[in-house]
Design an enzyme around this catalytic site. Structure first.
Site, PDB file in Angstrom:
ATOM      1  N   SER A  45      24.149  36.868  44.227  1.00  0.00           N
ATOM      2  CA  SER A  45      24.787  36.402  45.465  1.00  0.00           C
ATOM      3  C   SER A  45      25.564  35.112  45.191  1.00  0.00           C
ATOM      4  O   SER A  45      25.304  34.400  44.208  1.00  0.00           O
ATOM      5  CB  SER A  45      23.732  36.153  46.540  1.00  0.00           C
ATOM      6  OG  SER A  45      23.004  34.983  46.234  1.00  0.00           O
ATOM      7  N   PHE A  71      49.361  28.306  36.919  1.00  0.00           N
ATOM      8  CA  PHE A  71      50.271  28.161  35.772  1.00  0.00           C
ATOM      9  C   PHE A  71      50.911  29.480  35.354  1.00  0.00           C
ATOM     10  O   PHE A  71      51.451  29.589  34.256  1.00  0.00           O
ATOM     11  CB  PHE A  71      49.525  27.495  34.598  1.00  0.00           C
ATOM     12  CG  PHE A  71      49.123  26.087  34.926  1.00  0.00           C
ATOM     13  CD1 PHE A  71      49.998  25.033  34.696  1.00  0.00           C
ATOM     14  CD2 PHE A  71      47.906  25.819  35.532  1.00  0.00           C
ATOM     15  CE1 PHE A  71      49.648  23.724  35.037  1.00  0.00           C
ATOM     16  CE2 PHE A  71      47.546  24.519  35.876  1.00  0.00           C
ATOM     17  CZ  PHE A  71      48.422  23.474  35.631  1.00  0.00           C
ATOM     18  N   MET A  95      36.089  37.517  34.060  1.00  0.00           N
ATOM     19  CA  MET A  95      37.007  38.588  34.445  1.00  0.00           C
ATOM     20  C   MET A  95      37.624  38.378  35.835  1.00  0.00           C
ATOM     21  O   MET A  95      37.087  37.643  36.659  1.00  0.00           O
ATOM     22  CB  MET A  95      36.292  39.930  34.422  1.00  0.00           C
ATOM     23  CG  MET A  95      35.143  39.997  35.388  1.00  0.00           C
ATOM     24  SD  MET A  95      34.648  41.702  35.739  1.00  0.00           S
ATOM     25  CE  MET A  95      34.241  42.321  34.144  1.00  0.00           C
ATOM     26  N   ASP A 110      45.452  29.983  37.534  1.00  0.00           N
ATOM     27  CA  ASP A 110      46.423  30.824  38.248  1.00  0.00           C
ATOM     28  C   ASP A 110      47.655  30.038  38.725  1.00  0.00           C
ATOM     29  O   ASP A 110      48.702  30.630  39.007  1.00  0.00           O
ATOM     30  CB  ASP A 110      45.764  31.487  39.466  1.00  0.00           C
ATOM     31  CG  ASP A 110      44.950  32.713  39.081  1.00  0.00           C
ATOM     32  OD1 ASP A 110      44.725  32.927  37.868  1.00  0.00           O
ATOM     33  OD2 ASP A 110      44.535  33.468  39.981  1.00  0.00           O
ATOM     34  N   THR A 170      35.566  31.583  44.092  1.00  0.00           N
ATOM     35  CA  THR A 170      34.524  31.379  45.107  1.00  0.00           C
ATOM     36  C   THR A 170      33.490  30.373  44.609  1.00  0.00           C
ATOM     37  O   THR A 170      33.157  29.408  45.306  1.00  0.00           O
ATOM     38  CB  THR A 170      33.838  32.735  45.419  1.00  0.00           C
ATOM     39  OG1 THR A 170      34.845  33.662  45.821  1.00  0.00           O
ATOM     40  CG2 THR A 170      32.784  32.590  46.496  1.00  0.00           C
ATOM     41  N   ARG A 176      38.971  44.311  43.291  1.00  0.00           N
ATOM     42  CA  ARG A 176      40.404  44.087  43.070  1.00  0.00           C
ATOM     43  C   ARG A 176      41.236  44.853  44.102  1.00  0.00           C
ATOM     44  O   ARG A 176      42.265  44.360  44.572  1.00  0.00           O
ATOM     45  CB  ARG A 176      40.763  44.504  41.644  1.00  0.00           C
ATOM     46  CG  ARG A 176      42.228  44.386  41.271  1.00  0.00           C
ATOM     47  CD  ARG A 176      42.521  43.201  40.423  1.00  0.00           C
ATOM     48  NE  ARG A 176      43.949  43.080  40.146  1.00  0.00           N
ATOM     49  CZ  ARG A 176      44.475  42.191  39.342  1.00  0.00           C
ATOM     50  NH1 ARG A 176      43.724  41.316  38.728  1.00  0.00           N
ATOM     51  NH2 ARG A 176      45.765  42.135  39.155  1.00  0.00           N
TER      52      ARG A 176
HETATM   53  N1  LIG Z   1      28.768  36.655  44.313  1.00  0.00           N
HETATM   54  C1  LIG Z   1      29.578  37.489  44.973  1.00  0.00           C
HETATM   55  N2  LIG Z   1      29.097  38.641  45.483  1.00  0.00           N
HETATM   56  C2  LIG Z   1      29.918  39.514  46.138  1.00  0.00           C
HETATM   57  N3  LIG Z   1      31.236  39.311  46.324  1.00  0.00           N
HETATM   58  C3  LIG Z   1      31.761  38.180  45.833  1.00  0.00           C
HETATM   59  C4  LIG Z   1      30.973  37.214  45.138  1.00  0.00           C
HETATM   60  N4  LIG Z   1      31.777  36.199  44.767  1.00  0.00           N
HETATM   61  C5  LIG Z   1      33.010  36.506  45.213  1.00  0.00           C
HETATM   62  N5  LIG Z   1      33.014  37.675  45.852  1.00  0.00           N
HETATM   63  C6  LIG Z   1      34.171  38.374  46.454  1.00  0.00           C
HETATM   64  O1  LIG Z   1      34.861  39.018  45.376  1.00  0.00           O
HETATM   65  C7  LIG Z   1      36.264  38.861  45.490  1.00  0.00           C
HETATM   66  C8  LIG Z   1      36.793  38.070  44.300  1.00  0.00           C
HETATM   67  O2  LIG Z   1      36.284  36.732  44.371  1.00  0.00           O
HETATM   68  P1  LIG Z   1      37.071  35.515  43.751  1.00  0.00           P
HETATM   69  O3  LIG Z   1      38.433  35.428  44.367  1.00  0.00           O
HETATM   70  O4  LIG Z   1      36.194  34.341  43.827  1.00  0.00           O
HETATM   71  O5  LIG Z   1      37.181  36.037  42.248  1.00  0.00           O
HETATM   72  P2  LIG Z   1      38.091  35.533  41.048  1.00  0.00           P
HETATM   73  O6  LIG Z   1      37.291  35.745  39.826  1.00  0.00           O
HETATM   74  O7  LIG Z   1      38.588  34.171  41.331  1.00  0.00           O
HETATM   75  O8  LIG Z   1      39.283  36.590  41.104  1.00  0.00           O
HETATM   76  P3  LIG Z   1      40.833  36.475  40.629  1.00  0.00           P
HETATM   77  O9  LIG Z   1      40.942  37.371  39.477  1.00  0.00           O
HETATM   78  O10 LIG Z   1      41.644  36.978  41.768  1.00  0.00           O
HETATM   79  O11 LIG Z   1      41.115  35.054  40.316  1.00  0.00           O
HETATM   80  C9  LIG Z   1      36.500  38.152  46.824  1.00  0.00           C
HETATM   81  O12 LIG Z   1      36.716  39.142  47.802  1.00  0.00           O
HETATM   82  C10 LIG Z   1      35.188  37.428  47.089  1.00  0.00           C
HETATM   83  O13 LIG Z   1      34.923  37.235  48.446  1.00  0.00           O
HETATM   84  N1  LIG Z   2      49.166  34.369  40.831  1.00  0.00           N
HETATM   85  C1  LIG Z   2      50.119  35.218  40.454  1.00  0.00           C
HETATM   86  O1  LIG Z   2      51.275  34.857  40.419  1.00  0.00           O
HETATM   87  C2  LIG Z   2      49.738  36.620  40.058  1.00  0.00           C
HETATM   88  C3  LIG Z   2      50.711  37.618  40.062  1.00  0.00           C
HETATM   89  C4  LIG Z   2      50.339  38.888  39.665  1.00  0.00           C
HETATM   90  C5  LIG Z   2      49.039  39.153  39.268  1.00  0.00           C
HETATM   91  N2  LIG Z   2      48.125  38.160  39.283  1.00  0.00           N
HETATM   92  C6  LIG Z   2      46.744  38.475  38.824  1.00  0.00           C
HETATM   93  O2  LIG Z   2      45.904  37.356  38.914  1.00  0.00           O
HETATM   94  C7  LIG Z   2      44.789  37.650  38.092  1.00  0.00           C
HETATM   95  C8  LIG Z   2      44.135  36.378  37.644  1.00  0.00           C
HETATM   96  O3  LIG Z   2      43.600  35.701  38.740  1.00  0.00           O
HETATM   97  C9  LIG Z   2      45.293  38.476  36.941  1.00  0.00           C
HETATM   98  O4  LIG Z   2      44.452  39.592  36.757  1.00  0.00           O
HETATM   99  C10 LIG Z   2      46.696  38.876  37.377  1.00  0.00           C
HETATM  100  O5  LIG Z   2      46.916  40.269  37.239  1.00  0.00           O
HETATM  101  C11 LIG Z   2      48.455  36.928  39.673  1.00  0.00           C
HETATM  102 MG   LIG Z   3      40.557  33.415  41.432  1.00  0.00          MG
END
Ligand SMILES: Nc1ncnc2c1ncn2[C@@H]1O[C@H](COP(=O)(O)OP(=O)(O)OP(=O)(O)O)[C@@H](O)[C@H]1O
Ligand SMILES: NC(=O)c1ccc[n+]([C@@H]2O[C@H](CO)[C@@H](O)[C@H]2O)c1
Ligand SMILES: [Mg+2]
Length: 227
Positions: free
Chosen positions: A207, A69, A42, A67, A49, A163
């Site tokens: 963590s 793409f 999700m 992301d 990270t 988010r």
């Molecule tokens: N294990 C963790 N515990 C607490 N916070 C975390 C953890 N891993 C990541 N985070 C924090 O949660 C947020 C989302 O992390 P990250 O960008 O890695 O997620 P993502 O799944 O790549 O999200 P996105 O949908 O934006 O791609 C960031 O603020 C990050 O610092």
């Molecule tokens: N990277 C982008 O261009 C973009 C623009 C608008 C929304 N998002 C969000 O990225 C997440 C995936 O990492 C999705 O939940 C998008 O909503 C990305």
């Molecule tokens: Mg990400």
């Protein structure tokens, strides 16, 4: 020396002794092993990270971020709900992502060099590719290519809170999370489960260090078992 023959063929086709009569030793056998790991799940589960932490330590490891793409904003459909439909497969250029994966598969060394990844001159020749993104297991041409499919989740409240602290290239309009992001997450996850796609769920509330060590250990073990 004729091109096109393998090192082993060349060795077996020469005399087993050198000009001084000493037994020749065979050349080192290079067995190329390729492993594609998916870090999916999700939004805000912690995919990027975790991926960045793994990249720092895994040898010969390349990454492709889903992301990267996303289609340009003017090609993103607007739904009946009034929201730009970012969180659907059609908002991503998955054909381009697949081509990038295929480029790595056909020549991981060349791909690594082109992307500034240092490659160890090691006889085992193991190459790892991490695919990272929120809709990794919903695109049929990619789904069978993974050696392992991870899926990070956190509870709804945590996801919504994380988010709200983020700023994307296109900022979330009010109501996007509940009106679009969360329902699409649920829909694709249900579809994935109904299609019998096997994933290893990861608890994103652990963590960063715990997640890193768990996944690193599993990848290392699976490489050892296949070498
Ligand atoms: N294990 C963790 N515990 C607490 N916070 C975390 C953890 N891993 C990541 N985070 C924090 O949660 C947020 C989302 O992390 P990250 O960008 O890695 O997620 P993502 O799944 O790549 O999200 P996105 O949908 O934006 O791609 C960031 O603020 C990050 O610092
Ligand atoms: N990277 C982008 O261009 C973009 C623009 C608008 C929304 N998002 C969000 O990225 C997440 C995936 O990492 C999705 O939940 C998008 O909503 C990305
Ligand atoms: Mg990400």
């Amino acid at each position: 020396m004729k091109p096109g023959r393998s090192a082993v063929q060349r060795w077996t086709q020469r005399s087993a002794r050198d000009s001084a009569g000493r037994a020749r030793s065979p050349p080192p056998l290079r067995v190329e092993m390729k492993c594609i790991v998916g870090i999916g799940g999700m939004t805000n589960g912690g995919k990027t990270t975790l991926t960045n932490n793994l990249l720092k330590v895994l040898p010969n490891c390349c990454v492709i971020h889903q992301d990267d793409f996303f289609k340009p904003q003017d090609q993103i459909a607007v739904g009946e709900d009034g929201f730009k439909q970012w969180d659907v497969l059609e908002s991503l250029d998955m054909e381009a992502m697949l081509s990038t994966v295929q480029a790595w598969m056909s020549n991981p060394r060349k791909f690594a060099r082109a992307h500034g990844v240092s490659v160890q001159p090691d006889a085992s020749d193991t190459h790892i590719l991490i695919l990272e993104g929120f809709l990794l297991y919903s695109y049929k041409p990619l789904v069978d290519l993974y050696s392992r499919r991870y899926f990070l989740t956190v509870p709804y409240e945590e996801c919504k809170w994380r988010r709200s602290t983020r700023s994307y290239k296109v900022p979330d309009p009010p109501g996007l999370f509940d009106g679009h992001v969360w329902p699409m997450y649920q829909k694709y996850k249900q579809e994935m489960e109904a299609n019998g796609v096997e994933v290893v769920y990861l608890d994103g509330m652990k963590s960063r260090e715990q997640l890193f060590h768990q996944v690193l250990e599993e990848i290392q073990n699976s490489l050892l078992n296949h070498s």
